[in-house]
Design a protein around this motif. Structure first.
Motif, PDB file in Angstrom:
ATOM      1  N   PHE B  26       0.830  -1.202   0.000  1.00 49.91           N
ATOM      2  CA  PHE B  26       0.000   0.000   0.000  1.00 49.91           C
ATOM      3  C   PHE B  26       0.871   1.262   0.000  1.00 49.91           C
ATOM      4  O   PHE B  26       0.669   2.187  -0.808  1.00 49.91           O
ATOM      5  CB  PHE B  26      -0.932  -0.034   1.219  1.00 49.91           C
ATOM      6  CG  PHE B  26      -1.796   1.181   1.348  1.00 49.91           C
ATOM      7  CD1 PHE B  26      -2.907   1.342   0.527  1.00 49.91           C
ATOM      8  CD2 PHE B  26      -1.508   2.168   2.283  1.00 49.91           C
ATOM      9  CE1 PHE B  26      -3.704   2.477   0.638  1.00 49.91           C
ATOM     10  CE2 PHE B  26      -2.301   3.294   2.401  1.00 49.91           C
ATOM     11  CZ  PHE B  26      -3.401   3.450   1.577  1.00 49.91           C
ATOM     12  N   LEU B  29       2.733   1.812  -3.300  1.00 50.02           N
ATOM     13  CA  LEU B  29       1.839   2.329  -4.343  1.00 50.02           C
ATOM     14  C   LEU B  29       1.539   3.813  -4.102  1.00 50.02           C
ATOM     15  O   LEU B  29       1.557   4.617  -5.041  1.00 50.02           O
ATOM     16  CB  LEU B  29       0.533   1.518  -4.411  1.00 50.02           C
ATOM     17  CG  LEU B  29       0.674   0.052  -4.849  1.00 50.02           C
ATOM     18  CD1 LEU B  29      -0.688  -0.629  -4.880  1.00 50.02           C
ATOM     19  CD2 LEU B  29       1.337  -0.057  -6.214  1.00 50.02           C
ATOM     20  N   CYS B  32       4.665   5.867  -4.963  1.00 45.06           N
ATOM     21  CA  CYS B  32       4.848   5.972  -6.422  1.00 45.06           C
ATOM     22  C   CYS B  32       3.818   6.934  -7.017  1.00 45.06           C
ATOM     23  O   CYS B  32       4.152   7.745  -7.886  1.00 45.06           O
ATOM     24  CB  CYS B  32       4.688   4.590  -7.071  1.00 45.06           C
ATOM     25  SG  CYS B  32       6.088   3.514  -6.789  1.00 45.06           S
ATOM     26  N   TRP B  33       2.597   6.849  -6.539  1.00 46.35           N
ATOM     27  CA  TRP B  33       1.513   7.693  -7.072  1.00 46.35           C
ATOM     28  C   TRP B  33       1.791   9.167  -6.796  1.00 46.35           C
ATOM     29  O   TRP B  33       1.596  10.034  -7.653  1.00 46.35           O
ATOM     30  CB  TRP B  33       0.192   7.251  -6.428  1.00 46.35           C
ATOM     31  CG  TRP B  33      -1.010   8.003  -6.893  1.00 46.35           C
ATOM     32  CD1 TRP B  33      -1.295   8.409  -8.163  1.00 46.35           C
ATOM     33  CD2 TRP B  33      -2.107   8.455  -6.081  1.00 46.35           C
ATOM     34  NE1 TRP B  33      -2.497   9.065  -8.204  1.00 46.35           N
ATOM     35  CE2 TRP B  33      -3.024   9.100  -6.925  1.00 46.35           C
ATOM     36  CE3 TRP B  33      -2.411   8.352  -4.725  1.00 46.35           C
ATOM     37  CZ2 TRP B  33      -4.224   9.664  -6.465  1.00 46.35           C
ATOM     38  CZ3 TRP B  33      -3.613   8.895  -4.268  1.00 46.35           C
ATOM     39  CH2 TRP B  33      -4.485   9.535  -5.131  1.00 46.35           C
TER      40      TRP B  33
END
Lengths: 259, 74
Positions: B26, B29, B32-33
């Motif tokens: 989680f 991600l 990275c987002w």
């Protein structure tokens, strides 16, 4: 509508393989229920669960179309990754001999013994039979529903291929179950689980990347590169895990030792 | 009602079996987002970074479990 086979074909294959694994596991328990407690209850419970699962797909699938695509890609892609990484890690540990390989015949024998031990057999609708087959079909089927929704709802036009892949797996398992009347042990379930894990992780990464606005080199063909990348990485990790868990042993020697 | 409970726990268990594993995925991600789209990197790097991070999380978690199983057997 233009069909993008770079997505449709892997979607069908992934939905088919993932569903096949889940339905084979459900079939083992339903067969045990039918043999020990009677077929009316076993098939009744399974039928009710399958209807509910089909209803879930019919309700959730079209509803996702109304959510902005970026949010769907990020949300469903993240869930697909959480699901796929968990699945792939378990498959790696099985290949490495850290976890025992899944054995349908063993599961069938254990389930049959447990159902016999419950006693209290009733004529007609056996409550234990209905509840047990309903529960296992729901438990395994929910995973199938998630896979179909996640892989099919993420881009327009993929829900039907994903549903068809799952439906084909269901029909195949029903035919095999009706023909064999015993657990489907000839399907290389552990290898399938490994491959499904690789596919789910690849799809999840691709969709999450799209949702983040990442431009994939080669666009849709990057999916093939991701599948190859996860496959190589998973095999390498399995090799390392095997060395770490029991130096000098293959998964098969460690299985024999356990037995 | 135990079957409802087990279906519900199966539903949650689809995504979270091992808390630290799920949290690592989680956060990777999310990181990275939030970060990757704002970095001026060659176009091939963001996908590679996303993929590599996931492989590292997978490898670390699997190796940790293999090590734990090994020490349990000894």
């Amino acid at each position: 509508m233009i069909i993008n086979w770079a997505h449709v074909a892997p979607t069908i294959v992934a939905a088919f393989l993932a569903s096949l694994v889940e339905f084979v596991e459900a079939l083992t328990v339903v067969l045990a229920v039918g043999t020990v407690r009677g077929w009316r209850g076993a098939l009744g419970g399974t039928g009710i669960a399958l209807l509910l699962l089909a209803l879930l797909v019919a309700m959730l699938g079209p509803a996702i179309v109304h959510i902005p695509q970026e949010i769907v890609q990020l949300g469903l892609g993240s869930l697909l990754l959480l699901f796929g990484m968990r699945w792939l890690r378990k498959a790696i540990l099985r290949v490495a001999g850290v976890l025992p390989l899944h054995d349908e015949e063993d599961a069938y024998a254990k389930e049959s013994a447990a159902l016999r031990a419950l006693g209290n057999f009733s004529q007609g609708w056996d409550r234990v039979a209905v509840a047990t087959s309903f529960k296992i079909t729901m438990v395994e089927g929910i995973e199938v529903v998630f896979i179909v929704i996640a892989m099919g709802g993420i881009r327009r036009g993929l829900l039907l291929p994903a549903s068809l892949g799952a439906l084909a797996a269901l029909i195949l398992v029903i035919i095999l179950g009706a023909a064999l009347h015993k657990p489907v042990a000839m399907i290389p379930e552990n290898m399938l689980k490994f491959m499904v894990g690789v596919l789910l992780c690849s799809f999840g990464t691709f969709w999450v990347g799209e949702g983040m606005g990442i431009a994939w080199p080669g666009q849709d063909l990057a999916l093939a590169a991701l599948i190859a990348g996860f496959l190589v990485a998973a095999l390498a990790v399995a090799r390392l895990c095997r060395k770490r868990a029991s130096p000098g042993e293959t998964p098969f020697t460690s299985q024999r030792r356990r037995a | 009602m135990s079957w409802i409970k087990s279906i519900w726990s199966e539903l949650i268990g689809l995504f979270i079996e091992d808390g630290s594993f799920a949290i690592a995925i989680f956060f990777w991600l999310c990181g990275c987002w939030l970060v990757l789209p704002h970095l001026d990197l060659p176009s091939v790097l963001p996908p590679a970074i996303l993929f590599a991070g996931l492989v590292v999380i997978l490898a670390e978690s699997a190796l940790r479990l293999a090590r734990a199983a090994s020490s349990k057997n000894q």
